[in-house]
Design a protein around this motif. Structure first.
Motif, mmCIF file in Angstrom:
data_model
loop_
_atom_site.group_PDB
_atom_site.id
_atom_site.type_symbol
_atom_site.label_atom_id
_atom_site.label_comp_id
_atom_site.label_asym_id
_atom_site.label_seq_id
_atom_site.Cartn_x
_atom_site.Cartn_y
_atom_site.Cartn_z
ATOM 1 N N ALA A 36 2.976 34.238 31.618
ATOM 2 C CA ALA A 36 3.584 34.404 30.469
ATOM 3 C C ALA A 36 5.028 35.454 31.224
ATOM 4 N N VAL A 37 5.990 35.190 30.399
ATOM 5 C CA VAL A 37 7.239 35.775 30.748
ATOM 6 C C VAL A 37 7.919 36.164 29.259
ATOM 7 N N ASN A 38 8.290 37.407 28.991
ATOM 8 C CA ASN A 38 8.765 37.841 27.739
ATOM 9 C C ASN A 38 10.016 37.899 27.932
ATOM 10 N N TYR A 39 11.084 37.118 27.043
ATOM 11 C CA TYR A 39 10.766 36.064 26.108
ATOM 12 C C TYR A 39 11.504 34.710 26.678
ATOM 13 N N LEU A 40 12.585 34.798 27.176
ATOM 14 C CA LEU A 40 13.299 33.446 27.785
ATOM 15 C C LEU A 40 13.578 33.551 29.200
ATOM 16 N N ALA A 41 12.810 32.452 29.907
ATOM 17 C CA ALA A 41 12.743 32.697 31.426
ATOM 18 C C ALA A 41 13.680 31.269 31.951
ATOM 19 N N ILE A 42 14.530 31.911 32.776
ATOM 20 C CA ILE A 42 15.371 30.756 33.523
ATOM 21 C C ILE A 42 14.738 30.909 35.107
ATOM 22 N N VAL A 43 14.371 29.657 35.633
ATOM 23 C CA VAL A 43 13.511 29.984 36.998
ATOM 24 C C VAL A 43 14.144 29.103 37.945
ATOM 25 N N TYR A 44 14.369 29.813 39.015
ATOM 26 C CA TYR A 44 15.108 29.380 40.381
ATOM 27 C C TYR A 44 14.031 29.185 41.383
ATOM 28 N N PHE A 45 14.182 28.366 42.078
ATOM 29 C CA PHE A 45 13.431 28.305 43.400
ATOM 30 C C PHE A 45 14.417 27.990 44.896
ATOM 31 N N ASN A 46 14.190 28.831 45.671
ATOM 32 C CA ASN A 46 15.257 28.596 47.020
ATOM 33 C C ASN A 46 16.708 28.137 46.313
ATOM 34 N N GLY A 47 16.828 28.908 45.234
ATOM 35 C CA GLY A 47 18.569 28.754 44.848
ATOM 36 C C GLY A 47 18.748 27.551 43.915
ATOM 37 N N GLU A 48 17.580 26.525 43.592
ATOM 38 C CA GLU A 48 17.743 25.515 42.720
ATOM 39 C C GLU A 48 16.906 26.007 41.262
ATOM 40 N N LYS A 49 17.889 25.323 40.265
ATOM 41 C CA LYS A 49 17.562 25.806 39.090
ATOM 42 C C LYS A 49 16.279 24.783 38.681
ATOM 43 N N LEU A 50 14.908 25.400 38.285
ATOM 44 C CA LEU A 50 13.998 24.780 37.882
ATOM 45 C C LEU A 50 13.600 24.362 36.445
ATOM 46 N N GLY A 51 14.138 25.290 35.702
ATOM 47 C CA GLY A 51 14.114 25.121 34.358
ATOM 48 C C GLY A 51 14.172 26.371 33.373
ATOM 49 N N ILE A 52 13.831 26.254 32.267
ATOM 50 C CA ILE A 52 13.908 27.426 31.142
ATOM 51 C C ILE A 52 12.399 27.250 30.357
ATOM 52 N N HIS A 53 11.953 28.496 30.130
ATOM 53 C CA HIS A 53 10.891 28.653 29.233
ATOM 54 C C HIS A 53 11.181 29.591 28.056
ATOM 55 N N GLU A 54 10.819 29.227 26.862
ATOM 56 C CA GLU A 54 10.871 30.245 25.722
ATOM 57 C C GLU A 54 9.879 30.574 25.129
ATOM 58 N N GLY A 55 9.482 31.900 24.873
ATOM 59 C CA GLY A 55 8.284 32.069 24.282
ATOM 60 C C GLY A 55 7.482 33.161 25.110
ATOM 61 N N GLY A 56 7.034 34.266 24.640
ATOM 62 C CA GLY A 56 6.574 35.533 25.696
ATOM 63 C C GLY A 56 5.118 35.408 25.740
ATOM 64 N N PHE A 57 4.380 34.529 25.430
ATOM 65 C CA PHE A 57 2.908 34.667 25.319
ATOM 66 C C PHE A 57 2.164 33.443 25.952
ATOM 67 N N THR A 58 2.853 32.533 26.367
ATOM 68 C CA THR A 58 2.005 31.361 26.841
ATOM 69 C C THR A 58 2.445 30.728 28.306
ATOM 70 N N PRO A 59 1.573 29.990 28.999
ATOM 71 C CA PRO A 59 1.865 29.981 30.406
ATOM 72 C C PRO A 59 2.868 28.777 30.410
ATOM 73 N N PHE A 60 3.551 28.447 31.453
ATOM 74 C CA PHE A 60 4.187 27.573 31.995
ATOM 75 C C PHE A 60 4.164 27.199 33.558
ATOM 76 N N SER A 61 4.623 26.161 34.034
ATOM 77 C CA SER A 61 4.747 26.083 35.432
ATOM 78 C C SER A 61 5.643 24.893 35.683
ATOM 79 N N PHE A 62 6.026 24.793 37.064
ATOM 80 C CA PHE A 62 7.194 23.829 37.706
ATOM 81 C C PHE A 62 6.595 23.329 38.991
ATOM 82 N N GLU A 63 7.211 22.135 39.255
ATOM 83 C CA GLU A 63 6.438 21.697 40.422
ATOM 84 C C GLU A 63 7.507 21.955 41.300
ATOM 85 N N ILE A 64 7.144 22.400 42.725
ATOM 86 C CA ILE A 64 8.160 22.773 43.540
ATOM 87 C C ILE A 64 7.830 21.885 45.080
ATOM 88 N N THR A 65 7.072 21.053 45.090
ATOM 89 C CA THR A 65 6.569 20.245 46.207
ATOM 90 C C THR A 65 7.831 19.946 46.827
#
Ligand code: GCU
Length: 599
Positions: free
Chosen positions: A126-155
């Protein structure tokens, strides 16, 4: 035979509809934990995202840039910056961030040796509240909501060396958010639960559901989902303790639907039996511990495994005992739920948002039934489509994360929401979704009551028609009169349904002693509980209660110096673990109820 095929078809359709796009359950997988120290940049002016014209900057902090030569002007440097511990909120880790609501950038670097033909996911608890996630400089996506899990594929992005994850975490409140602007809990920001790199086979078991068939005591049914390029695999289900050892073949979309009968020791608060389950596909293996029980209602009764049960509960916020801040660890869960057991509880209302998995799994293990809720709290923007989508997503993620937890008996859609038809339509939509995703649990919401006359309370919220259990919050003796007022109060409802008094209570500062009419004293709170119990004993359709609240917790709405000091003091226990007099009043009442239940 014809009937069974039809039944199977209905089962297939209903399960298929909602198992589509849930977050793969990673909690049972080996992974590389990214917990620990992360570098941070506090960014109240969003300087890491926008330029001075408030245009999104292509070279924001997500680039993790370093000067390439002596005249290269880079005005940030994660590696020379401060740090925070993950999991953990930022407010309780740094004095200067206690009241901070805004953006904090997090950076974590790591090396990773990837095995051949596997897939790699970046998973957040979980990340409270709005998470914008980057990996090695690439934007993976956004997650809204502070109390539930989320994941991104980085293969496709992961390297052997010097990988870096950057998360822009922003806990600013907004009217159309869920929760909305006003809450009676601290808006702890940050990466509040564990972060991990999860490696899976190319085709892996991404999700599964094991339940007792509705109304059955020995028929287990469910589904398993394979995700990947080779969906048509055999899957072996092993539950050795009940001699289940069955092989099924997944269909072209990777689904196995199964049912199997067995003689099962049902999960109960007294005997919270959990079974070891192993799922083995051609390329993957997943293990879990699952209990089996049925939960239903009959008139105003709640039936656990077919028998009426009274829910002896307490409300809990996900606030860490002793150190304060957002709770996340197994130790936090053991302390909080241990106190609930000491109180004599068989039930906990986890308010007002999905708590971390340690809490739910510990409730499974300890035999505590759970009320789990999404933060549709007070005055949500009922007519905002994005707000609805957000709430619906949080509901889907809450159910898909905890659908295999026997302890969870009811999904709560909302808390103390003002009556209106847009509100009713909003909540009816969520209820439909919950029933579609999980027809085996009860649906509820914490509603309000009103006076029919000076000594009669009425529960007739129109929402009552659509839920299985009526949750009702009342503060007679605190926001409404003196404790004695409860003695002569009677209750009515227009619904033939079980009622849980999902909140009642009053504040006391631990150690402040006076006569029972002196507000904020332990004696006032003690007296309030005594009068409440007198009233609750007389409510014919009462099937449970969860007083507000187990432990004092931080709240921005509680500013009385020397008493509250930004804490809600309705706890039966202080944040330092000190038990107030009212704790023992409730403990004694629950002991009496437990003995009666045994008879
Ligand atoms: C409300 C609400 C809680 C709040 C409590 C209180 O009913 O649901 O979130 O903390 O009352 O006023 O203490």
């Amino acid at each position: 035979m014809k009937k069974n095929i039809l039944l199977f078809f209905v089962l297939f359709l209903s399960m298929k509809a909602y198992a589509q796009d849930t977050v793969p359950s990673f909690s049972h997988r080996s992974s590389l934990s990214l917990d620990g120290s992360w570098n941070i940049i506090i960014d109240p002016y969003e300087n890491g995202s926008y330029d001075y014209r408030w245009q999104e900057s292509p070279n924001g902090f997500f680039k993790n840039d370093k000067p390439k030569n002596k005249w290269d002007r880079i005005e940030y440097d994660f590696d020379k910056s401060d740090s925070l511990i993950v999991p953990g909120d930022w407010n309780s880790q740094k004095k200067e961030l206690l009241f901070y609501e805004g953006t904090v950038w997090y950076k974590k670097s790591f090396d990773f040796h990837k095995k051949d033909s596997t897939r790699i996911f970046l998973h957040f608890g979980a990340v409270n509240y709005l998470a914008i996630v980057y990996f090695n400089g690439e934007k993976l996506g956004i997650h809204e909501g502070g109390f539930t899990p989320f994941s991104f594929e980085i293969t496709h992005l992961i390297k052997e060396k010097d990988n870096f994850v950057i998360v822009k975490a922003d806990n600013k409140r907004c009217a159309e958010c869920v929760p909305t602007l006003n809450t009676d809990w601290w808006n702890y920001g940050g990466l509040t639960r564990s972060v991990a790199i999860v490696e899976t086979p190319a085709t892996f078991i991404s999700d599964y559901c094991f339940q007792l068939q509705k109304g059955s005591r020995n028929e287990i049914e469910g589904w398993i989902k394979l995700q990947g390029s080779q969906p048509r695999q055999q899957i072996l289900i092993e539950i050795p303790q009940i001699k289940i050892h069955k092989r099924f073949t997944a269909d072209s979309s990777g689904y196995v639907y199964f049912s199997s009968s067995a003689s099962i020791k049902l999960w109960t608060p007294e005997h919270p039996t959990l079974y070891d389950i192993k799922l083995i596909s051609g390329t993957d293996t997943v293990t879990d511990r699952i209990g089996f029980r049925t939960i239903e209602t009959k008139g105003s009764k709640i039936l656990l495994n077919g028998k009426p049960i009274f829910l002896r509960g307490v409300c809990i916020h996900e606030e860490a005992p002793y150190r304060s801040g957002r709770a996340y660890s197994l130790e936090d869960a053991r302390t909080l739920l241990g106190w609930a057991k000491e109180l004599g509880c068989n039930f906990v209302r986890l308010a007002h948002y999905p708590h971390n998995e340690n809490m739910i799994k510990e409730a499974d293990r300890l035999g505590l039934m759970v009320w789990s809720e999404i933060p549709v709290y007070w005055t949500i923007s009922w007519q905002n489509e994005q707000t609805y989508k957000n709430a619906s997503r949080q509901l889907a993620d809450m159910i898909s994360r905890d659908r295999n937890r026997a302890s969870v008996i009811c999904w709560s859609m909302a808390n103390e929401t003002p009556l209106s038809s847009p509100r009713l339509e909003f909540l009816k939509g969520l209820i439909r979704q919950a029933r579609h995703m999980d027809s085996t649990r009860l649906v509820t919401a914490a509603m309000e009551r009103h006076y029919l006359d000076a000594s009669t309370q009425m529960i007739d919220d129109p929402l009552g028609e659509y839920v299985d259990v009526l949750g009702c919050n009342e503060y007679i003796g605190w926001y409404d009169g003196l404790p004695q007022k409860a003695d002569t109060m009677q209750w009515k409802t227009i619904y033939e349904k079980p009622v849980i008094i999902s909140e009642f209570g009053g504040s006391a500062r631990f150690g402040y002693h006076a006569d029972s009419l002196t507000v904020w004293s332990e004696e006032y709170q003690e007296s309030l509980y005594k009068h409440q119990i007198t009233m609750l004993r007389k409510i014919p359709f009462l099937s449970g209660m969860s007083p507000w609240i187990l432990m004092d917790f931080r709240s921005p709405r509680r500013q009385l110096p020397g008493i509250q000091d930004f804490r809600n003091r309705k706890g039966l226990i202080s944040e330092h673990g000190e038990k107030k007099k009212a704790f023992y009043v409730l403990q004694q009442f629950y002991e009496e109820l437990r003995r009666n239940q045994e008879k």
